[in-house]
Enzyme design. Sequence first.
Site, PDB file in Angstrom:
ATOM      1  N   GLU A   1       5.197   4.489   1.636  1.00 40.54           N
ATOM      2  CA  GLU A   1       4.406   3.538   2.225  1.00 40.54           C
ATOM      3  C   GLU A   1       5.322   2.383   2.731  1.00 40.54           C
ATOM      4  O   GLU A   1       5.176   1.198   2.453  1.00 40.54           O
ATOM      5  CB  GLU A   1       3.581   2.727   1.200  1.00 40.54           C
ATOM      6  CG  GLU A   1       2.599   3.721   0.387  1.00 40.54           C
ATOM      7  CD  GLU A   1       1.722   3.233  -0.651  1.00 40.54           C
ATOM      8  OE1 GLU A   1       2.304   2.010  -1.124  1.00 40.54           O
ATOM      9  OE2 GLU A   1       0.981   3.635  -1.342  1.00 40.54           O
TER      10      GLU A   1
ATOM     11  N   CYS B   1       3.666 -31.043  10.894  1.00 43.75           N
ATOM     12  CA  CYS B   1       4.033 -32.337  10.077  1.00 43.75           C
ATOM     13  C   CYS B   1       4.293 -32.040   8.741  1.00 43.75           C
ATOM     14  O   CYS B   1       3.567 -32.026   7.721  1.00 43.75           O
ATOM     15  CB  CYS B   1       2.686 -33.108  10.294  1.00 43.75           C
ATOM     16  SG  CYS B   1       2.747 -34.032  11.867  1.00 43.75           S
TER      17      CYS B   1
HETATM   18  N1  LLP Z   1       3.095  -0.512  -0.538  1.00 43.88           N
HETATM   19  C1  LLP Z   1       2.533  -1.667  -1.330  1.00 43.88           C
HETATM   20  C2  LLP Z   1       1.464  -1.015  -2.509  1.00 43.88           C
HETATM   21  C3  LLP Z   1       2.797  -2.796  -0.798  1.00 43.88           C
HETATM   22  O1  LLP Z   1       2.363  -4.081  -1.775  1.00 43.88           O
HETATM   23  C4  LLP Z   1       3.705  -3.211  -0.132  1.00 43.88           C
HETATM   24  C5  LLP Z   1       4.199  -4.460   0.457  1.00 43.88           C
HETATM   25  C6  LLP Z   1       4.205  -2.172   0.718  1.00 43.88           C
HETATM   26  C7  LLP Z   1       3.865  -0.792   0.358  1.00 43.88           C
HETATM   27  C8  LLP Z   1       5.154  -2.186   1.812  1.00 43.88           C
HETATM   28  O2  LLP Z   1       6.544  -2.745   1.432  1.00 43.88           O
HETATM   29  P1  LLP Z   1       7.593  -2.778   2.597  1.00 43.88           P
HETATM   30  O3  LLP Z   1       8.122  -1.466   2.532  1.00 43.88           O
HETATM   31  O4  LLP Z   1       7.052  -3.699   3.588  1.00 43.88           O
HETATM   32  O5  LLP Z   1       8.635  -3.649   1.785  1.00 43.88           O
HETATM   33  N2  LLP Z   1       5.277 -11.173   2.974  1.00 43.88           N
HETATM   34  C9  LLP Z   1       6.540 -10.611   2.170  1.00 43.88           C
HETATM   35  C10 LLP Z   1       6.443  -9.102   1.661  1.00 43.88           C
HETATM   36  C11 LLP Z   1       5.365  -8.785   1.088  1.00 43.88           C
HETATM   37  C12 LLP Z   1       5.058  -7.308   0.725  1.00 43.88           C
HETATM   38  C13 LLP Z   1       3.943  -6.870   0.006  1.00 43.88           C
HETATM   39  N3  LLP Z   1       3.692  -5.581  -0.271  1.00 43.88           N
HETATM   40  C14 LLP Z   1       7.750 -10.736   3.208  1.00 43.88           C
HETATM   41  O6  LLP Z   1       7.426 -11.195   4.251  1.00 43.88           O
HETATM   42  O7  LLP Z   1       8.628 -10.432   2.928  1.00 43.88           O
END
Ligand code: LLP
Length: 420
Positions: A276, A345
């Site tokens: 994922e 702000c």
């Molecule tokens: N699978 C699940 C169950 C997840 O919760 C996530 C990310 C992913 C896959 C994908 O993970 P990635 O490959 O993108 O690291 N907003 C935060 C990141 C939050 C990630 C949440 N879950 C940021 O800007 O760093």
Amino acid sequence: MSEIGFYRDENDDLYVQGIKISSLAEKYGTPLFIYDAGLMRQSYDIFMDAINKVKGNIHYAVKANDALSIISYFAKLGCGADIVSIGEFEKCVAAGMSPQKIIFSGVGKDNNEIELALKNNVLQFNIESEEELNDISKIASRLKLTANICLRVNPDIAPKTHKKISTGEKETKFGIDFQNVVSIYEKLHQLDYINPVGLGVHIGSQIFDFNFFYRAYFNLKKLADDLKLRGYKVPALDLGGGIGIHYSKNLKPDFSNYKKIVLDLFEKSDYQLSFEPGRSLIAEAGVLITKVIRNKKTKDKHFIIVDAAMNNLIRPTLYDAYHKIEPIKKTSKSEIIADIVGPICETGDFLALDRKINKVNSSDLLAIRTTGAYASVMKSNYNARKDAIEVMVYNEKDFRIKKSETIKDMIAKEEIIIFD
Ligand code: LLP
């Protein structure tokens, strides 16, 4: 054929696929997100190469960027999706993805979401508690529809990332405690309209020390092997996302090391694997273009005030995240140390603090790099600010993929009470 990604010509102008970034800013306005389909494809190909010797499928984590054209492009390349809300489900379907390629994850699916996903024949539910299983089982029995269930295991691993995006420790709300997995897996076999499909983990995001992946996957496989020895069917394992990307260096994610881990553990097994990835597929492909409103100098500081703000990119203030920022054309050779801030702000409204950057003037354009993931999706309308326009460059042509909402649109959503 032009270079893949964002590059400079001999006059130091920033380009993507032969198109001058400044011309896109002029055509569409700022703040503006630009995505390079070439880089998306490149990341997808490299990820596929990492998993092509195992039985693996990519389920793009739509939460990283849920623009329809982005989902649609990944779907065209062959990806399924990992979603965490029925809203994301509907976006995937609108983008042309088959529900049979969609994994429904998330710790708080509500009963309406479960019912809709079941009726729409979603591939599987990754569930995070026994309570959730009971709810799904009731709904599935009432509808007489079978739910494919994968248990998301909490492996109690702290993968040394920012604490707000670390999901593998037992103190977090995510996953099922290791010691409860066997009994819940057994229960899957006793319930009507429930089809056990396997186990999953996702230990967090922006992970660089891949030993944590190794440990999580090793333990997951051991647990699955053990369940099989007990006579249960465990056809699939979901290995989540989380591969770290380099925001400050010009380096690709360490897919080759990841490949080694995956092959080491799974080349000789027959588990159907799903992955994922979110960030590692889309982050690098995006830039946020912003225009300098003005410089502001105080006795102690130099501020560059720009027309993008924390409502367009919240990562710097929320996670102390670093994003490279560079003028689209360097008009001055001398460098300054400045805070690059938006007009909102709040002291927390910054895009970079104490950053070394070439001197800029009002109306100059800056590129905020590596903003394809978790940028536009985390936007808000704080301070009644419009969101950014979004453009994708595909086959050397630019396409607007998202309009900016107008202030009129925002006002139209509201109703005013007639006070008498
Ligand atoms: N699978 C699940 C169950 C997840 O919760 C996530 C990310 C992913 C896959 C994908 O993970 P990635 O490959 O993108 O690291 N907003 C935060 C990141 C939050 C990630 C949440 N879950 C940021 O800007 O760093």
